[in-house]
Design a protein around this motif. Structure first.
Motif, PDB file in Angstrom:
ATOM      1  N   SER A  15      -0.876  -4.940  13.207  1.00 27.84           N
ATOM      2  CA  SER A  15      -0.182  -6.221  13.216  1.00 27.84           C
ATOM      3  C   SER A  15      -0.090  -6.864  11.840  1.00 27.84           C
ATOM      4  O   SER A  15       0.989  -7.303  11.421  1.00 27.84           O
ATOM      5  CB  SER A  15      -0.881  -7.193  14.168  1.00 27.84           C
ATOM      6  OG  SER A  15      -0.759  -6.769  15.491  1.00 27.84           O
ATOM      7  N   LYS A  16      -1.189  -6.952  11.127  1.00 29.15           N
ATOM      8  CA  LYS A  16      -1.224  -7.726   9.890  1.00 29.15           C
ATOM      9  C   LYS A  16      -0.824  -6.886   8.680  1.00 29.15           C
ATOM     10  O   LYS A  16       0.047  -7.276   7.913  1.00 29.15           O
ATOM     11  CB  LYS A  16      -2.615  -8.336   9.677  1.00 29.15           C
ATOM     12  CG  LYS A  16      -3.197  -9.019  10.902  1.00 29.15           C
ATOM     13  CD  LYS A  16      -2.340 -10.153  11.442  1.00 29.15           C
ATOM     14  CE  LYS A  16      -3.006 -10.801  12.655  1.00 29.15           C
ATOM     15  NZ  LYS A  16      -2.250 -11.923  13.203  1.00 29.15           N
ATOM     16  N   ALA A  17      -1.459  -5.729   8.510  1.00 31.56           N
ATOM     17  CA  ALA A  17      -1.185  -4.915   7.328  1.00 31.56           C
ATOM     18  C   ALA A  17       0.243  -4.385   7.323  1.00 31.56           C
ATOM     19  O   ALA A  17       0.864  -4.254   6.264  1.00 31.56           O
ATOM     20  CB  ALA A  17      -2.170  -3.754   7.239  1.00 31.56           C
ATOM     21  N   TYR A  18       0.776  -4.078   8.508  1.00 28.91           N
ATOM     22  CA  TYR A  18       2.094  -3.455   8.583  1.00 28.91           C
ATOM     23  C   TYR A  18       3.140  -4.373   9.213  1.00 28.91           C
ATOM     24  O   TYR A  18       4.225  -3.914   9.576  1.00 28.91           O
ATOM     25  CB  TYR A  18       1.993  -2.136   9.354  1.00 28.91           C
ATOM     26  CG  TYR A  18       1.040  -1.177   8.686  1.00 28.91           C
ATOM     27  CD1 TYR A  18       1.412  -0.469   7.549  1.00 28.91           C
ATOM     28  CD2 TYR A  18      -0.265  -1.021   9.160  1.00 28.91           C
ATOM     29  CE1 TYR A  18       0.528   0.385   6.905  1.00 28.91           C
ATOM     30  CE2 TYR A  18      -1.151  -0.170   8.528  1.00 28.91           C
ATOM     31  CZ  TYR A  18      -0.755   0.527   7.403  1.00 28.91           C
ATOM     32  OH  TYR A  18      -1.636   1.375   6.766  1.00 28.91           O
ATOM     33  N   GLU A  67      -8.239  -5.976   6.959  1.00 28.32           N
ATOM     34  CA  GLU A  67      -8.927  -5.227   5.905  1.00 28.32           C
ATOM     35  C   GLU A  67      -8.034  -4.832   4.738  1.00 28.32           C
ATOM     36  O   GLU A  67      -8.501  -4.724   3.605  1.00 28.32           O
ATOM     37  CB  GLU A  67      -9.580  -3.953   6.479  1.00 28.32           C
ATOM     38  CG  GLU A  67      -8.604  -2.890   6.917  1.00 28.32           C
ATOM     39  CD  GLU A  67      -9.218  -1.489   6.900  1.00 28.32           C
ATOM     40  OE1 GLU A  67      -9.862  -1.123   5.910  1.00 28.32           O
ATOM     41  OE2 GLU A  67      -9.029  -0.763   7.875  1.00 28.32           O
ATOM     42  N   LYS A  68      -6.751  -4.624   4.972  1.00 21.45           N
ATOM     43  CA  LYS A  68      -5.852  -4.195   3.898  1.00 21.45           C
ATOM     44  C   LYS A  68      -5.363  -5.350   3.042  1.00 21.45           C
ATOM     45  O   LYS A  68      -4.784  -5.132   1.973  1.00 21.45           O
ATOM     46  CB  LYS A  68      -4.641  -3.460   4.488  1.00 21.45           C
ATOM     47  CG  LYS A  68      -4.978  -2.171   5.212  1.00 21.45           C
ATOM     48  CD  LYS A  68      -5.538  -1.121   4.284  1.00 21.45           C
ATOM     49  CE  LYS A  68      -5.753   0.216   4.982  1.00 21.45           C
ATOM     50  NZ  LYS A  68      -6.346   1.229   4.092  1.00 21.45           N
ATOM     51  N   ILE A  69      -5.599  -6.583   3.514  1.00 21.07           N
ATOM     52  CA  ILE A  69      -5.137  -7.751   2.761  1.00 21.07           C
ATOM     53  C   ILE A  69      -6.352  -8.362   2.082  1.00 21.07           C
ATOM     54  O   ILE A  69      -7.023  -9.255   2.602  1.00 21.07           O
ATOM     55  CB  ILE A  69      -4.428  -8.757   3.690  1.00 21.07           C
ATOM     56  CG1 ILE A  69      -3.308  -8.062   4.468  1.00 21.07           C
ATOM     57  CG2 ILE A  69      -3.852  -9.923   2.871  1.00 21.07           C
ATOM     58  CD1 ILE A  69      -2.638  -8.924   5.512  1.00 21.07           C
ATOM     59  N   HIS A 103       3.805   1.391  -0.330  1.00 23.53           N
ATOM     60  CA  HIS A 103       4.269   0.504  -1.395  1.00 23.53           C
ATOM     61  C   HIS A 103       4.616  -0.894  -0.881  1.00 23.53           C
ATOM     62  O   HIS A 103       4.402  -1.898  -1.566  1.00 23.53           O
ATOM     63  CB  HIS A 103       5.477   1.110  -2.121  1.00 23.53           C
ATOM     64  CG  HIS A 103       6.638   1.427  -1.251  1.00 23.53           C
ATOM     65  ND1 HIS A 103       6.782   2.636  -0.615  1.00 23.53           N
ATOM     66  CD2 HIS A 103       7.716   0.673  -0.886  1.00 23.53           C
ATOM     67  CE1 HIS A 103       7.901   2.633   0.098  1.00 23.53           C
ATOM     68  NE2 HIS A 103       8.475   1.453  -0.041  1.00 23.53           N
ATOM     69  N   ALA A 104       5.135  -0.982   0.370  1.00 20.37           N
ATOM     70  CA  ALA A 104       5.471  -2.298   0.938  1.00 20.37           C
ATOM     71  C   ALA A 104       4.199  -3.114   1.153  1.00 20.37           C
ATOM     72  O   ALA A 104       4.171  -4.327   0.900  1.00 20.37           O
ATOM     73  CB  ALA A 104       6.239  -2.137   2.248  1.00 20.37           C
ATOM     74  N   LEU A 105       3.137  -2.460   1.618  1.00 18.43           N
ATOM     75  CA  LEU A 105       1.856  -3.134   1.810  1.00 18.43           C
ATOM     76  C   LEU A 105       1.312  -3.633   0.476  1.00 18.43           C
ATOM     77  O   LEU A 105       0.850  -4.775   0.357  1.00 18.43           O
ATOM     78  CB  LEU A 105       0.865  -2.173   2.467  1.00 18.43           C
ATOM     79  CG  LEU A 105      -0.602  -2.601   2.512  1.00 18.43           C
ATOM     80  CD1 LEU A 105      -0.779  -3.898   3.291  1.00 18.43           C
ATOM     81  CD2 LEU A 105      -1.469  -1.490   3.110  1.00 18.43           C
ATOM     82  N   PRO A 159       7.590  -2.027   8.079  1.00 16.37           N
ATOM     83  CA  PRO A 159       8.046  -0.951   7.188  1.00 16.37           C
ATOM     84  C   PRO A 159       9.218  -0.154   7.774  1.00 16.37           C
ATOM     85  O   PRO A 159       9.282   0.066   8.989  1.00 16.37           O
ATOM     86  CB  PRO A 159       6.799  -0.072   7.048  1.00 16.37           C
ATOM     87  CG  PRO A 159       5.656  -0.997   7.301  1.00 16.37           C
ATOM     88  CD  PRO A 159       6.146  -1.974   8.323  1.00 16.37           C
ATOM     89  N   GLN A 160      10.109   0.264   6.897  1.00 15.89           N
ATOM     90  CA  GLN A 160      11.295   0.997   7.328  1.00 15.89           C
ATOM     91  C   GLN A 160      10.922   2.254   8.100  1.00 15.89           C
ATOM     92  O   GLN A 160      11.565   2.589   9.111  1.00 15.89           O
ATOM     93  CB  GLN A 160      12.143   1.371   6.104  1.00 15.89           C
ATOM     94  CG  GLN A 160      13.468   2.042   6.424  1.00 15.89           C
ATOM     95  CD  GLN A 160      14.439   1.114   7.128  1.00 15.89           C
ATOM     96  OE1 GLN A 160      14.387  -0.093   6.924  1.00 15.89           O
ATOM     97  NE2 GLN A 160      15.314   1.664   7.951  1.00 15.89           N
TER      98      GLN A 160
END
Length: 400
Positions: free
Chosen positions: A238-241, A208-210, A289-291, A46-47
């Motif tokens: 690592s994964k969600a972001y 968990e977020k995916i 929003h990117a996630l 993310p930016q």
């Protein structure tokens, strides 16, 4: 080499990294290779996190930090657990490490004595058993089946528990299967854990977020609040972001255990990267929003890939609930013969043949404790997925 310890000789290198290295060698030799072996998002960090990392460098935030992580990041993680799961932790109940893997290793080093056992449902993330062995513990592998969506049951756990069992591993969404435990399934497992007061639960929630199809994610301590003090929950950015290379993982547990784990960390690596901690703080507290867009994209790729795999004779996949993996059976191809006369004796030989024949890298299920399966990562573009599946289908047609 006689100087090497028995400990290090008992473990094996990461299979995913080995396959990735082989694919890189083939590319360097001019071969066209598609790697579906790496568990790494194909989206950008993310930016807000990138800018926070740059700002940390420019402001001179490049010194040692607290061994367990900067206070503001630990508090943000505690706030995350409260917001997402209703679990109340203080900053002192949080440990930040150089990746989720280090968190788990710190935990095992802090709780396992030689000869004690860790219950690990299979398929499992490849590092769990070897990390247990490094502590001189004994992995107790509990096989699951595709028919049960690769999820261990409370009854299976009860059957293998003995007085030497110290840890139960849970991973949801799962790497490699993508399956997610429901709240009801976790409650049933909690009933078993409750009857064995010396058993600790290590729950790996890295993905968990995916999660797809409108499911609500539940973590073990959330649905078994009386077992919170016996649970350590592992996670990371690592994964969600999409921050695999930043190497920031974290966990929450009882303050006494977290303090012990921080002591291990203090005598091994000391604090996690200062710049990456600032970036992780921005990711955890910034816009999502990117996630959300990434999850929608993975959900679409998943549906396409499962359908495409099931159109290949000899392969069968069930629909995963989350993460970015599909874990199909290749049992229908085991025993077949290649055009050069090689018999595909197992999933390992199948993956070796597929890499050489089609230039597609997959990870054999044997590495996850599940022979006869392979892991696809769909953290690649749709066009790349389509190319890979087309190559696999063409290669399979040549088998006899």
């Amino acid at each position: 080499m006689k100087q090497l310890s028995i400990r290090v000789q008992q473990i094996k290198p990461s299979a995913t990294l080995a396959i990735t290295a082989k694919a890189a060698q083939m590319r360097a030799a001019g071969r066209s290779v598609i790697s579906l072996s790496v568990g790494e998002p194909d989206f950008e960090t993310p930016q807000s996190a990138r800018e926070a990392g740059i700002a940390a460098i420019n402001s001179g935030f490049t010194r040692y930090t607290d061994v367990a992580g900067i206070p503001e990041l630990r508090q943000a993680i505690a706030d995350k657990f409260s917001r997402d799961h209703g679990l109340e932790y203080s900053a002192s109940d949080i440990l930040v490490s150089s990746g989720g893997k280090q968190c788990i290793f710190n935990f095992l080093m802090a709780v396992m004595d030689p000869g004690e056992r860790a219950i690990i449902p299979a398929p499992y993330w490849v590092s769990y058993p070897d990390m247990v062995k490094l502590t001189e513990g004994i992995p107790v592998i509990v096989p699951t089946t595709a028919e049960n969506h690769f999820k261990v049951t409370a009854e299976q756990i009860e059957k293998v528990i003995c007085h030497r069992c110290k840890v139960l591993f849970l991973n949801s969404p799962s790497n490699p299967t993508g399956m997610v435990y429901t709240a009801e399934e976790l409650v049933a497992i909690g009933d078993v854990v409750r009857r064995h007061p010396d058993l600790l639960v290590a729950t790996d929630d890295m993905y968990e977020k995916i999660i797809f199809d409108g499911r609500k994610f539940a973590t073990f301590a959330e649905v078994n609040p009386d077992l919170k003090e016996r649970t350590v929950t592992f996670n990371g950015v690592s994964k969600a972001y999409c921050m695999t290379g930043w190497r920031i993982g974290y966990c929450a547990g009882s303050s006494a255990l977290i303090k012990a784990m921080a002591k291990i960390q203090g005598q091994s690596t000391s604090n996690p990267n200062s710049i990456a901690q600032k970036a992780a703080l921005a990711a955890l507290t910034g816009p999502t929003h990117a996630l959300d867009e990434m999850v929608r994209t993975y959900e679409q790729r998943r549906a396409w890939l499962v359908s495409a795999i099931n159109a290949i004779g000899g392969m069968h996949a069930i629909m995963p609930d989350g993460a970015f993996y599909v874990f199909p059976s290749v049992e229908g191809l085991i025993g077949k013969t290649t055009a050069s006369g090689v018999t595909l004796a197992d999933d390992v030989v199948f993956c070796e043949w597929l890499l050489e024949e089609a230039g597609v890298a997959l990870v054999p299920g044997t590495e996850f404790g599940a022979p006869g399966f392979v892991r696809f990562s769909y953290a690649v573009s749709q066009a790349t997925l389509e190319d890979a599946v087309s190559r696999i289908a063409d290669a399979v047609k040549t088998l006899k």
